[in-house]
Scaffold this motif. Structure first.
Motif, PDB file in Angstrom:
ATOM      1  N   ALA A   1      -5.315  -1.948   4.059  1.00  0.00           N
ATOM      2  CA  ALA A   1      -5.171  -1.573   2.651  1.00  0.00           C
ATOM      3  C   ALA A   1      -5.693  -0.163   2.418  1.00  0.00           C
ATOM      4  O   ALA A   1      -5.074   0.628   1.696  1.00  0.00           O
ATOM      5  CB  ALA A   1      -5.915  -2.572   1.762  1.00  0.00           C
ATOM      6  N   TRP A   2      -6.820   0.185   3.030  1.00  0.00           N
ATOM      7  CA  TRP A   2      -7.395   1.512   2.830  1.00  0.00           C
ATOM      8  C   TRP A   2      -6.529   2.591   3.464  1.00  0.00           C
ATOM      9  O   TRP A   2      -6.262   3.628   2.848  1.00  0.00           O
ATOM     10  CB  TRP A   2      -8.812   1.560   3.406  1.00  0.00           C
TER      11      TRP A   2
ATOM     12  N   GLY B   1       0.813  -1.211   0.000  1.00  0.00           N
ATOM     13  CA  GLY B   1       0.000   0.000   0.000  1.00  0.00           C
ATOM     14  C   GLY B   1       0.843   1.257   0.000  1.00  0.00           C
ATOM     15  O   GLY B   1       0.537   2.228  -0.707  1.00  0.00           O
TER      16      GLY B   1
ATOM     17  N   ILE C   1      -9.451  -4.741  -1.917  1.00  0.00           N
ATOM     18  CA  ILE C   1     -10.546  -5.216  -1.063  1.00  0.00           C
ATOM     19  C   ILE C   1     -11.480  -6.186  -1.790  1.00  0.00           C
ATOM     20  O   ILE C   1     -11.880  -7.215  -1.207  1.00  0.00           O
ATOM     21  CB  ILE C   1     -11.323  -4.018  -0.482  1.00  0.00           C
TER      22      ILE C   1
ATOM     23  N   ALA D   1      -6.993   0.502  -2.353  1.00  0.00           N
ATOM     24  CA  ALA D   1      -7.951  -0.287  -1.571  1.00  0.00           C
ATOM     25  C   ALA D   1      -9.095  -0.801  -2.430  1.00  0.00           C
ATOM     26  O   ALA D   1      -9.542  -1.941  -2.260  1.00  0.00           O
ATOM     27  CB  ALA D   1      -8.495   0.549  -0.410  1.00  0.00           C
TER      28      ALA D   1
ATOM     29  N   ALA E   1      -8.312  -5.450   4.908  1.00  0.00           N
ATOM     30  CA  ALA E   1      -9.010  -4.421   4.137  1.00  0.00           C
ATOM     31  C   ALA E   1      -8.816  -3.045   4.774  1.00  0.00           C
ATOM     32  O   ALA E   1      -8.601  -2.045   4.074  1.00  0.00           O
ATOM     33  CB  ALA E   1     -10.491  -4.763   4.040  1.00  0.00           C
TER      34      ALA E   1
END
Length: 413
Positions: free
Chosen positions: A383-384, A221, A396, A392, A380
């Motif tokens: 990731a965001w 990320g 996701i 994301a 998730a």
């Protein structure tokens, strides 16, 4: 049977010959040649072994000190020659050789390993110098030093015990998460330097997944966010993130095989479904990355960012605190709730805790998949926060599909 002392002396002679052979090739000819070669190093190793055998540590210390004095005289003579930079490598290696010879009398295997390492370092002079001076950037060197400090200085100083509210925090284990994120970022950086973004990131993501899939998603990320600021493609980072989930599924199967084989047999279809979906989703982004041009603005730059690793660890600490608080106030309402809470931190820990209980395979399957799903949810979130919206929204859906495939497989069973 051969006397062990003879074997130890032979090991010492082998070390001297090995190091001396490498130095002999660089000794040179004529008046400017170096003072020590293969015979000198071999004799120094035997002298150290004999000193340790006859007089122990005191005599070995005298031999090493005498070798150091002779090296000092040789270095002074070489330094006096015009336009000649003698260096200190050979002198330090010569002082180390009798020490290794003495070590052979006590721990010959360790001494031989160190001797081979010394010879390799001496022989690798040219590529090592070229790497440090030309291939390694200043930012990469700072990152390497930062990683070494985090691993070798800070980690040993942190307490390795549960503490804080609800005893939810283990400082050493949380700092290991920081080290993992930094290490995975470094692996991805090296892979990109060697193979390029299109090939390096997917491979690095899959390999990093065996260390920590959650940490890999966070590290990818950070790279995706950096690429997004340059309007560069993020498919490679997404592929690496999703392929790390393949490693999670494989590890989960190995954990169950080691702890409860009947549970693994009951979960074979769900794990196959989840693995196939993860492979397919990751392969789609891998193919997309392979068809994209290399990022021309990609610079060697930083291998990782410490702030990103610290943010990742802080988020994990919040999850641990929330799980511990729920357990404290509400208790573990059955195996399902406990496995779900454990899954937010690690899917394998949830699987091990459930598989170790005296449950039949069918009763254990649902809690294990609940932990697996909770772990996907925490991924998730990471990731965001770690990669931003563009990253994301690509990662996701893959995590959701993998979790749905696992549950679909269980329903079929």
């Amino acid at each position: 049977m051969i006397d062990p002392v003879i074997i130890n002396f032979a090991a010492a002679l082998g070390i001297g010959l090995l190091i001396g052979a490498e130095r002999e090739r660089r000794k040179g000819d004529g008046p400017a040649r170096a003072s020590a070669g293969i015979r000198t190093f071999s004799l120094a190793a035997l002298a150290g072994a004999a000193a340790q055998s006859v007089g122990g540590m005191p005599l070995l210390g005298i031999v090493v000190a005498g070798t150091a004095v002779l090296c000092a005289f040789a270095y002074q003579r070489a330094a006096a020659k015009p336009d000649h930079d003698p260096g200190l490598t050979s002198e330090i290696a010569l002082v180390l050789t009798p020490l290794l010879g003495g070590l052979c009398m006590q721990r010959p295997a360790l001494a031989a390993g160190i001797g081979v390492t010394v010879a390799v370092l001496l022989a690798a002079r040219t590529p090592m110098h070229a790497f440090v001076r030309h291939a390694l950037t200043e930012a990469e060197l700072r990152d390497a030093l930062m990683f070494a400090g985090a691993t070798l200085v800070i980690l040993p100083l942190l307490p390795d015990r549960a503490m804080g509210p609800f005893e939810a925090f283990n400082p050493a284990k949380i700092w290991i998460v920081v080290i993992l994120v930094m290490a995975i970022g470094g692996i991805g950086h090296v892979a990109v330097r060697v193979l390029g973004v299109r090939y390096g990131l997917p491979l690095a993501g899959f390999a990093g997944g065996f260390i920590s899939s959650t940490a890999t998603i966070g590290a990818m990320g950070h790279r995706a966010k950096s690429a997004a600021t340059r309007n560069a493609p993020v498919a490679g980072a997404v592929a690496g993130a999703v392929l790390s989930t393949v490693a999670t599924v494989l590890q989960l199967a190995l954990v169950l095989a080691a702890t409860n084989l009947p549970v693994l047999q009951h979960l074979t279809v769900p794990l196959i479904f989840a693995g196939l979906v993860a492979v397919a989703y990751g392969a789609a982004f891998t193919i997309s990355a392979l068809h994209q041009a290399e990022d021309s603005d990609e610079k060697p730059g930083r291998a990782f960012r410490l702030t990103g690793a610290l943010v990742f660890a802080a988020m994990l600490a919040v999850i641990l605190l929330a799980s511990a608080a729920l357990q404290h106030f509400y208790g573990t309402a059955g195996v399902l709730a406990a496995a779900t809470l454990a899954g937010f931190a690690d899917a394998h820990a949830a699987a091990i805790s459930v598989a170790s209980l005296q449950l039949d395979a069918q009763a254990a399957a649902v809690p294990i998949l609940a932990g697996f799903t909770a772990n996907a949810l925490s991924k998730a979130v990471f990731a965001w926060v770690g990669g931003g919206r563009a990253y994301a929204l690509r990662v996701i859906p893959g995590l959701v599909l993998v979790a749905v495939a696992a549950w679909a497989g269980l329903l079929l069973v």
